[in-house]
Design an enzyme around this catalytic site. Structure first.
Site, PDB file in Angstrom:
ATOM      1  N   THR A 160       1.028  -1.103   0.047  1.00 51.61           N
ATOM      2  CA  THR A 160       0.077   0.030   0.029  1.00 51.61           C
ATOM      3  C   THR A 160       0.928   1.405   0.058  1.00 51.61           C
ATOM      4  O   THR A 160       2.078   1.129   0.841  1.00 51.61           O
ATOM      5  CB  THR A 160      -1.093   0.128   1.135  1.00 51.61           C
ATOM      6  OG1 THR A 160      -0.152   0.048   2.282  1.00 51.61           O
ATOM      7  CG2 THR A 160      -1.987  -1.176   1.305  1.00 51.61           C
ATOM      8  N   HIS A 161       0.570   2.368  -0.714  1.00 55.17           N
ATOM      9  CA  HIS A 161       1.461   3.311  -0.782  1.00 55.17           C
ATOM     10  C   HIS A 161       2.679   3.011  -1.559  1.00 55.17           C
ATOM     11  O   HIS A 161       3.891   3.725  -1.304  1.00 55.17           O
ATOM     12  CB  HIS A 161       1.738   4.182   0.559  1.00 55.17           C
ATOM     13  CG  HIS A 161       0.574   4.227   1.324  1.00 55.17           C
ATOM     14  ND1 HIS A 161      -0.248   5.486   1.138  1.00 55.17           N
ATOM     15  CD2 HIS A 161      -0.180   3.488   2.230  1.00 55.17           C
ATOM     16  CE1 HIS A 161      -1.434   5.517   1.888  1.00 55.17           C
ATOM     17  NE2 HIS A 161      -1.176   4.059   2.669  1.00 55.17           N
ATOM     18  N   SER A 282      18.435  -0.069 -26.456  1.00 52.54           N
ATOM     19  CA  SER A 282      18.411   1.244 -26.455  1.00 52.54           C
ATOM     20  C   SER A 282      19.553   1.411 -27.723  1.00 52.54           C
ATOM     21  O   SER A 282      20.263   0.575 -27.930  1.00 52.54           O
ATOM     22  CB  SER A 282      19.111   1.693 -25.106  1.00 52.54           C
ATOM     23  OG  SER A 282      19.812   2.879 -25.425  1.00 52.54           O
ATOM     24  N   LYS A 288      20.858  -2.055 -22.041  1.00 50.90           N
ATOM     25  CA  LYS A 288      19.198  -1.804 -21.709  1.00 50.90           C
ATOM     26  C   LYS A 288      18.328  -2.712 -22.449  1.00 50.90           C
ATOM     27  O   LYS A 288      18.508  -3.213 -23.496  1.00 50.90           O
ATOM     28  CB  LYS A 288      19.007  -0.427 -22.375  1.00 50.90           C
ATOM     29  CG  LYS A 288      19.345   0.884 -21.596  1.00 50.90           C
ATOM     30  CD  LYS A 288      18.841   0.951 -20.064  1.00 50.90           C
ATOM     31  CE  LYS A 288      17.433   1.193 -20.266  1.00 50.90           C
ATOM     32  NZ  LYS A 288      17.219   2.637 -20.248  1.00 50.90           N
ATOM     33  N   ASN A 290      14.426  -2.603 -22.544  1.00 56.05           N
ATOM     34  CA  ASN A 290      13.285  -1.782 -22.185  1.00 56.05           C
ATOM     35  C   ASN A 290      11.885  -2.299 -22.255  1.00 56.05           C
ATOM     36  O   ASN A 290      11.562  -3.064 -23.249  1.00 56.05           O
ATOM     37  CB  ASN A 290      13.264  -0.395 -22.729  1.00 56.05           C
ATOM     38  CG  ASN A 290      14.378   0.543 -22.638  1.00 56.05           C
ATOM     39  OD1 ASN A 290      15.280   0.496 -21.756  1.00 56.05           O
ATOM     40  ND2 ASN A 290      14.863   1.049 -23.573  1.00 56.05           N
ATOM     41  N   GLU A 295       4.991  -0.110 -21.592  1.00 54.95           N
ATOM     42  CA  GLU A 295       5.151   1.252 -21.651  1.00 54.95           C
ATOM     43  C   GLU A 295       4.217   2.218 -22.629  1.00 54.95           C
ATOM     44  O   GLU A 295       3.405   2.921 -22.473  1.00 54.95           O
ATOM     45  CB  GLU A 295       6.473   1.884 -22.013  1.00 54.95           C
ATOM     46  CG  GLU A 295       7.571   1.675 -20.688  1.00 54.95           C
ATOM     47  CD  GLU A 295       8.674   2.256 -21.108  1.00 54.95           C
ATOM     48  OE1 GLU A 295       9.547   2.920 -20.038  1.00 54.95           O
ATOM     49  OE2 GLU A 295       9.336   1.882 -21.990  1.00 54.95           O
ATOM     50  N   GLN A 327     -20.749  13.376 -37.987  1.00 54.43           N
ATOM     51  CA  GLN A 327     -19.728  12.586 -39.188  1.00 54.43           C
ATOM     52  C   GLN A 327     -18.479  12.482 -38.510  1.00 54.43           C
ATOM     53  O   GLN A 327     -17.738  11.521 -38.690  1.00 54.43           O
ATOM     54  CB  GLN A 327     -19.950  13.485 -40.325  1.00 54.43           C
ATOM     55  CG  GLN A 327     -19.005  12.664 -41.553  1.00 54.43           C
ATOM     56  CD  GLN A 327     -19.158  13.255 -42.630  1.00 54.43           C
ATOM     57  OE1 GLN A 327     -20.156  13.216 -43.471  1.00 54.43           O
ATOM     58  NE2 GLN A 327     -17.931  14.181 -43.134  1.00 54.43           N
TER      59      GLN A 327
END
Ligand code: ARG
Length: 462
Positions: A160-161, A282, A288, A290, A295, A327
Site C-alpha cells: 500500500t502506498h 537502446s 538496456k 526496455n 510502456e 460525421q
C-alpha cells in the site's frame, strides 16, 4: 434551369457547384469506407423488407442483391473505385449500384435516409468489433488465470502506498487483475445490449409514409428490436460514448498492469522477467532492455480517454435530430477499437510468457516487516486488545530497524520483552507462509483460496 453540377448530391436544388475544397472538407469516404460491409448488409435487409412489403418487385430485389454482392466482392478484393465526389460510403455504394443495375438501384433508398443508414452501420460495425474485443479479452483473462494458478503459492510483498505492507501470493495479485477484467467484460456485454437496437425506418428524422415493417428489418439484421423514437434514432450516439467509456476503463486497467510490470522488471524490484520478444534495446546504452509493450500500452490509455472526451464534446448541446457534427464520431471510435484490440492482443500474447523471480519476490517480502500485522493478531489471539498489540509490535519493529533484523530474526527473549503473552509458537505467525495461509477466507490470499478462485473464474469464463 439547367443543372450545373450533375454529380452533386440533390443537385437539382443547387445553382452552383460545390467549392472544390468544401467537397474534400465535407467528405467522409476516406474513413467511413471501413463500414462498407455493414452498409451492404443493412441495404440487403432493407431491400428484403421493401420486397416483403410490396414496395419493391421480386426482380428489383434480385437485381439489388446481385449488384450489392458484386460491389461487396470488389470492395473485399480492393478493386472498388472510391470517389470523394460521392462524399461517403453510402453514396459511393448506391451510385455504383445504379451504374451496375440501372433503375432498381435508384429505388433502394425508398423509405430510408443516410441518417438512419449511418446510425445502423455504426451499430452493426461496433457490434461485430465488440465480438473481437471480447475474444481478445478472453485470451488475456485465460492467460492471467494460468499464471495465477502457476503462482498460487508464490510469495511476494503486497503494497500500500508502494511500501511493503503484508505478504501476499503472486497468484492473488494476478487474480485482482482478473477481477478488473471480469468487470470490463460485463460492461462490454451491457454496452452491446443497449447498442443492439435498429434505427432503420427513422429515415431522415420523422419516419416514412411507406408501409414498412421495421420488426422484419430488425430481425433480419439480428437486432433485438426497432428503436422506439425516430428523432432519437438518427441523432443518438450515446452507445458509441458508452463503448468508448468502457474502452477507457479497460485501457485504464491495462495501464495499471503496465505500471506494475514496468516497476517489477526494473533492477530495483527485479520481480519478473518480460520476454525479449516484447522488449527493445537502446540505441546508445548496450545493456538496456526496455519494457516497450507495457510502456506503450500505458501511453495509449491516454489516447483512448481522449477519444471519450472528443465524443462527449461532439454530442454536447446538439439539438435534435441529425446534425453533420455526427460525421465526426467515426475517427475517434475507429481508433478506439483499433487501439483496444491491439493492446489486448499484445497483452494476451505477452502475459503467458512473463516469468516470476520467486526468490527475489520472497526476499522482498521478508524485508519491510511484512508480518508485523500477524504479530499483532497473534497478541490479540492471546488476549491483548488490538490497539495495545499495535503499540507493542511498533516497538518490536523499531528494535528490528535499529538492529537490522526482520521480526522473525528477533530472539524469543527479545520478543517477550514487548509482551509476556509471547511464547515459542510466535514464530509460526512470523513466517511468510504462515501469514498467507492464515488468510483463507473468501477473497483471501491463501494458496488454496487462490486455487479455488481460479477454478471458479474458469467456470464463469467457459
Ligand atoms: N456521412 C454522414 C455521417 O457520417 C452520413 C449521413 C449524412 N446525412 C446528411 N444528412 N448529410 O454522418
Amino acid at each position: 434551369m439547367t443543372n450545373v453540377n450533375t454529380e452533386k448530391l440533390s443537385s437539382a436544388r443547387f445553382a452552383e457547384a460545390t467549392d472544390a475544397f468544401v467537397e474534400v472538407f465535407t467528405a467522409s469516404v476516406t474513413f467511413d469506407q471501413r463500414m462498407a460491409m455493414q452498409d451492404i448488409e443493412g441495404s440487403l435487409a432493407h431491400a428484403a423488407m421493401l420486397k416483403e412489403c410490396g414496395i419493391l418487385t421480386e426482380t428489383e430485389f434480385q437485381d439489388i442483391v446481385r449488384g450489392l454482392t458484386e460491389i461487396g466482392q470488389d470492395i473485399l478484393d480492393g478493386r472498388f473505385d472510391w470517389s470523394i465526389k460521392q462524399e461517403d460510403v453510402h453514396m459511393n455504394i448506391e451510385a455504383r449500384l445504379t451504374d451496375l443495375i440501372g433503375v432498381a438501384g435508384k429505388k433502394l433508398h425508398t423509405g430510408r435516409s443516410r441518417n438512419d443508414q449511418v446510425a445502423t452501420d455504426i451499430r452493426l460495425y461496433l457490434r461485430s468489433e465488440i465480438r473481437e474485443i471480447t475474444r481478445q479479452l478472453t485470451r488475456l483473462q485465460t492467460a492471467v488465470l494460468d499464471q495465477a494458478e502457476r503462482h498460487a503459492d508464490t510469495i511476494m510483498p503486497g503494497f500500500t502506498h508502494l511500501q511493503v505492507a503484508q505478504p501476499i501470493t503472486f497468484g492473488h495479485h494476478l487474480m485482482a487483475w482478473f477481477e478488473m477484467l471480469a468487470r470490463d467484460r460485463e460492461r462490454l456485454q451491457d454496452c452491446n445490449k443497449r447498442l443492439n437496437v435498429m434505427p432503420l425506418g427513422a429515415a431522415a428524422l420523422a419516419g416514412t409514409s411507406y408501409p414498412i415493417d421495421r420488426e422484419l428489418t430488425a430481425e433480419l439484421l439480428g437486432f433485438s428490436r426497432p428503436s422506439a423514437n425516430s428523432l432519437d434514432s438518427v441523432s443518438d450516439r450515446d452507445f458509441a460514448i458508452e463503448f468508448t467509456a468502457t474502452a477507457s476503463l479497460i485501457m485504464m486497467h491495462l495501464s495499471r498492469f503496465s505500471e506494475e510490470l514496468i516497476l517489477w522488471s526494473s533492477a530495483q524490484f527485479d520481480f519478473i522477467d518480460i520476454p525479449d520478444a516484447f522488449c527493445t534495446g537502446s540505441s546508445i546504452m548496450p545493456q538496456k532492455k526496455n519494457p516497450d509493450v507495457p510502456e506503450l500500452v500505458r501511453g495509449k490509455a491516454g489516447r483512448v480517454t481522449g477519444h471519450l472526451v472528443s465524443l462527449l464534446m461532439l454530442m454536447k448541446s446538439q439539438p435534435l435530430a441529425y446534425n453533420k457534427d455526427n460525421q465526426e464520431d467515426k475517427e475517434p471510435l475507429f481508433d478506439t477499437v483499433d487501439t483496444l484490440i491491439n493492446c489486448l492482443r499484445a497483452y494476451a500474447d505477452m502475459v503467458p510468457r512473463i516469468g516470476a523471480k520467486k526468490d527475489r519476490m520472497y526476499q522482498a517480502a521478508k524485508r519491510g516487516f511484512a508480518t508485523a500485522t500477524d504479530l499483532a493478531d497473534y497478541l490479540v489471539r492471546k488476549g491483548m486488545a488490538f490497539r495495545d498489540a499495535h503499540e507493542a509490535v511498533g516497538l518490536a519493529v523499531r528494535l528490528g530497524i535499529d538492529t537490522g533484523r526482520d521480526l522473525s530474526e528477533l530472539t524469543l527473549a527479545e520478543l517477550q520483552a514487548f509482551s509476556p503473552l509471547i511464547e515459542a509458537d510466535v514464530f509460526d505467525s512470523l513466517t511468510l507462509e504462515g501469514s498467507v495461509s492464515a488468510r483463507s477466507h473468501v477473497g483471501g490470499t491463501a494458496p488454496d483460496t487462490v486455487r479455488k478462485a481460479v477454478r471458479a473464474a474458469r467456470q464463469a469464463l467457459a
